[in-house]
Write a protein that holds these residues in place. Structure first.
Motif, PDB file in Angstrom:
ATOM      1  N   ARG A 168       6.913   4.490  -0.377  1.00  0.00           N
ATOM      2  CA  ARG A 168       7.117   4.214  -1.812  1.00  0.00           C
ATOM      3  C   ARG A 168       7.326   2.708  -2.133  1.00  0.00           C
ATOM      4  N   PRO A 169       6.066   1.779  -2.648  1.00  0.00           N
ATOM      5  CA  PRO A 169       6.638   0.578  -2.895  1.00  0.00           C
ATOM      6  C   PRO A 169       7.850   0.293  -4.074  1.00  0.00           C
ATOM      7  N   VAL A 170       7.790   1.151  -4.945  1.00  0.00           N
ATOM      8  CA  VAL A 170       9.105   0.753  -6.035  1.00  0.00           C
ATOM      9  C   VAL A 170      10.355   1.080  -5.355  1.00  0.00           C
ATOM     10  N   LEU A 171      10.291   1.988  -4.234  1.00  0.00           N
ATOM     11  CA  LEU A 171      11.653   2.243  -3.604  1.00  0.00           C
ATOM     12  C   LEU A 171      12.084   0.952  -2.458  1.00  0.00           C
ATOM     13  N   ILE A 172      11.075   0.655  -1.986  1.00  0.00           N
ATOM     14  CA  ILE A 172      11.042  -0.337  -0.862  1.00  0.00           C
ATOM     15  C   ILE A 172      11.696  -1.610  -1.589  1.00  0.00           C
ATOM     16  N   HIS A 173      11.395  -1.826  -2.754  1.00  0.00           N
ATOM     17  CA  HIS A 173      11.817  -2.912  -3.358  1.00  0.00           C
ATOM     18  C   HIS A 173      13.352  -2.677  -4.154  1.00  0.00           C
ATOM     19  N   SER A 174      13.793  -1.555  -3.947  1.00  0.00           N
ATOM     20  CA  SER A 174      14.889  -1.198  -4.845  1.00  0.00           C
ATOM     21  C   SER A 174      16.178  -1.585  -3.664  1.00  0.00           C
ATOM     22  N   ARG A 175      17.142  -2.229  -4.321  1.00  0.00           N
ATOM     23  CA  ARG A 175      18.408  -2.605  -3.550  1.00  0.00           C
ATOM     24  C   ARG A 175      19.016  -1.322  -3.200  1.00  0.00           C
ATOM     25  N   GLU A 176      19.067  -0.317  -3.537  1.00  0.00           N
ATOM     26  CA  GLU A 176      19.622   0.851  -2.844  1.00  0.00           C
ATOM     27  C   GLU A 176      18.970   1.128  -1.765  1.00  0.00           C
ATOM     28  N   LEU A 177      17.515   1.286  -1.519  1.00  0.00           N
ATOM     29  CA  LEU A 177      17.110   1.470  -0.372  1.00  0.00           C
ATOM     30  C   LEU A 177      17.186   0.210   0.741  1.00  0.00           C
ATOM     31  N   GLN A 178      17.007  -0.965   0.205  1.00  0.00           N
ATOM     32  CA  GLN A 178      17.090  -1.924   1.245  1.00  0.00           C
ATOM     33  C   GLN A 178      18.528  -1.978   1.673  1.00  0.00           C
ATOM     34  N   SER A 179      19.453  -1.814   1.026  1.00  0.00           N
ATOM     35  CA  SER A 179      20.884  -1.755   1.642  1.00  0.00           C
ATOM     36  C   SER A 179      21.199  -0.599   2.570  1.00  0.00           C
ATOM     37  N   PHE A 180      20.570   0.645   2.206  1.00  0.00           N
ATOM     38  CA  PHE A 180      20.631   1.956   3.092  1.00  0.00           C
ATOM     39  C   PHE A 180      20.050   1.545   4.243  1.00  0.00           C
ATOM     40  N   VAL A 181      18.928   1.046   4.480  1.00  0.00           N
ATOM     41  CA  VAL A 181      18.117   0.973   5.688  1.00  0.00           C
ATOM     42  C   VAL A 181      18.680  -0.398   6.497  1.00  0.00           C
ATOM     43  N   GLU A 182      19.734  -1.190   5.576  1.00  0.00           N
ATOM     44  CA  GLU A 182      20.244  -2.348   6.329  1.00  0.00           C
ATOM     45  C   GLU A 182      19.254  -3.325   6.757  1.00  0.00           C
ATOM     46  N   MET A 183      18.332  -3.684   5.695  1.00  0.00           N
ATOM     47  CA  MET A 183      17.056  -4.537   6.096  1.00  0.00           C
ATOM     48  C   MET A 183      17.632  -5.951   6.384  1.00  0.00           C
ATOM     49  N   PRO A 184      17.118  -6.222   7.579  1.00  0.00           N
ATOM     50  CA  PRO A 184      17.542  -7.854   7.947  1.00  0.00           C
ATOM     51  C   PRO A 184      17.337  -8.764   6.975  1.00  0.00           C
ATOM     52  N   PRO A 185      17.791  -9.952   6.780  1.00  0.00           N
ATOM     53  CA  PRO A 185      17.466 -10.870   5.846  1.00  0.00           C
ATOM     54  C   PRO A 185      15.742 -11.310   5.703  1.00  0.00           C
ATOM     55  N   ASP A 186      15.417 -11.617   7.016  1.00  0.00           N
ATOM     56  CA  ASP A 186      13.792 -11.912   7.064  1.00  0.00           C
ATOM     57  C   ASP A 186      12.929 -10.899   6.761  1.00  0.00           C
ATOM     58  N   VAL A 187      13.347  -9.520   6.820  1.00  0.00           N
ATOM     59  CA  VAL A 187      12.460  -8.359   6.474  1.00  0.00           C
ATOM     60  C   VAL A 187      12.451  -8.469   4.893  1.00  0.00           C
ATOM     61  N   GLY A 235       0.749  -1.255   0.136  1.00  0.00           N
ATOM     62  CA  GLY A 235       0.043  -0.016   0.083  1.00  0.00           C
ATOM     63  C   GLY A 235       0.929   1.155  -0.126  1.00  0.00           C
ATOM     64  N   SER A 236       0.360   2.408  -0.188  1.00  0.00           N
ATOM     65  CA  SER A 236       0.999   3.694  -0.087  1.00  0.00           C
ATOM     66  C   SER A 236       1.657   3.833   1.008  1.00  0.00           C
ATOM     67  N   GLU A 237       1.266   3.327   2.075  1.00  0.00           N
ATOM     68  CA  GLU A 237       2.039   3.582   3.440  1.00  0.00           C
ATOM     69  C   GLU A 237       3.100   2.451   3.871  1.00  0.00           C
ATOM     70  N   GLY A 238       3.333   1.560   2.732  1.00  0.00           N
ATOM     71  CA  GLY A 238       4.408   0.620   3.012  1.00  0.00           C
ATOM     72  C   GLY A 238       3.815  -0.482   3.399  1.00  0.00           C
ATOM     73  N   GLN A 239       2.601  -0.718   3.917  1.00  0.00           N
ATOM     74  CA  GLN A 239       2.205  -1.791   4.423  1.00  0.00           C
ATOM     75  C   GLN A 239       1.565  -2.985   3.380  1.00  0.00           C
ATOM     76  N   VAL A 240       1.611  -4.171   4.087  1.00  0.00           N
ATOM     77  CA  VAL A 240       1.179  -5.145   2.830  1.00  0.00           C
ATOM     78  C   VAL A 240      -0.130  -5.624   2.942  1.00  0.00           C
ATOM     79  N   ILE A 241      -0.859  -5.488   1.948  1.00  0.00           N
ATOM     80  CA  ILE A 241      -2.380  -5.632   1.893  1.00  0.00           C
ATOM     81  C   ILE A 241      -2.707  -6.938   1.073  1.00  0.00           C
TER      82      ILE A 241
END
Length: 192
Positions: free
Chosen positions: A165-184, A46-52
């Motif tokens: 922003r869903p497109v950014l949440i799925h980007s490797r750039e943002l995932q790496s920047f916020v240091e998403m843990p593997p399960d996230v 969703g627009s707030e980054g939540q899974v629907i």
């Protein structure tokens, strides 16, 4: 005499597809396969980054479900010693700390302003979707308390905007920047 047909000067143009039904209402611009992230259920971010969760007709399910969305909060700063001008001058810089949360999982990141600037440039180059702006660059007075507090708030808003922003949440750039843990990462990539 042989007659030759002249080539048409006007190229045949493909007809435009209008995404409207006969009543003039907008139609969905996705297919069921766009909502399949490898799971059995259809989901979307969703627009707030939540899974629907969606039902078979592509409609949001009303059943109660734990909303997993990203959140960011300020969690302090740290002054560090650094080198500048070909390692000849010593200077201090600020590490801005943030707590990132997805569902019940929390982790902390610490970034410099320059890290945000690099991320912003990469996201703009790759997606052309600039998040809200960064605080202005400054060369002097970087250790003033008022500037640090103002920058910290603006950088937190920047992270929040990216994580919506869903497109950014799925980007490797943002995932790496916020240091998403593997399960996230796995949950985001599967849409859970």
């Amino acid at each position: 005499l042989l007659s030759r047909s002249m080539p048409s000067t006007e190229e045949e143009k493909p007809k435009k597809k209008y995404l409207r039904n006969p009543e003039g209402e907008a139609q969905a611009q996705w297919k069921d396969s766009d909502l399949d992230f490898g799971g059995k259920k259809k989901q979307m971010i969703g627009s707030e980054g939540q899974v629907i969760q969606l039902d078979d007709d592509g409609q949001e399910q009303a059943a109660e479900q734990e909303k997993k969305s990203f959140k960011s909060t300020i969690s302090g700063t740290e002054q560090k010693e650094g080198k500048w001008l070909m390692d000849m001058l010593s200077t201090e810089y600020t590490m801005f700390k943030f707590t990132i949360q997805f569902g019940k999982q929390k982790w902390e990141i610490a970034k410099r302003y320059s890290d945000f600037d690099k991320l912003d440039n990469r996201l703009n180059d790759k997606f052309g979707l600039p998040p809200i702006g960064l605080p202005p660059k400054k060369w002097f007075g970087l250790n003033e308390e008022e500037l640090i507090v103002m920058r910290h708030k603006m950088l937190n808003e920047y992270i929040k905007d990216c994580l919506k922003r869903p497109v950014l949440i799925h980007s490797r750039e943002l995932q790496s920047f916020v240091e998403m843990p593997p399960d996230v990462l796995e949950a985001v990539n599967k849409g859970k």
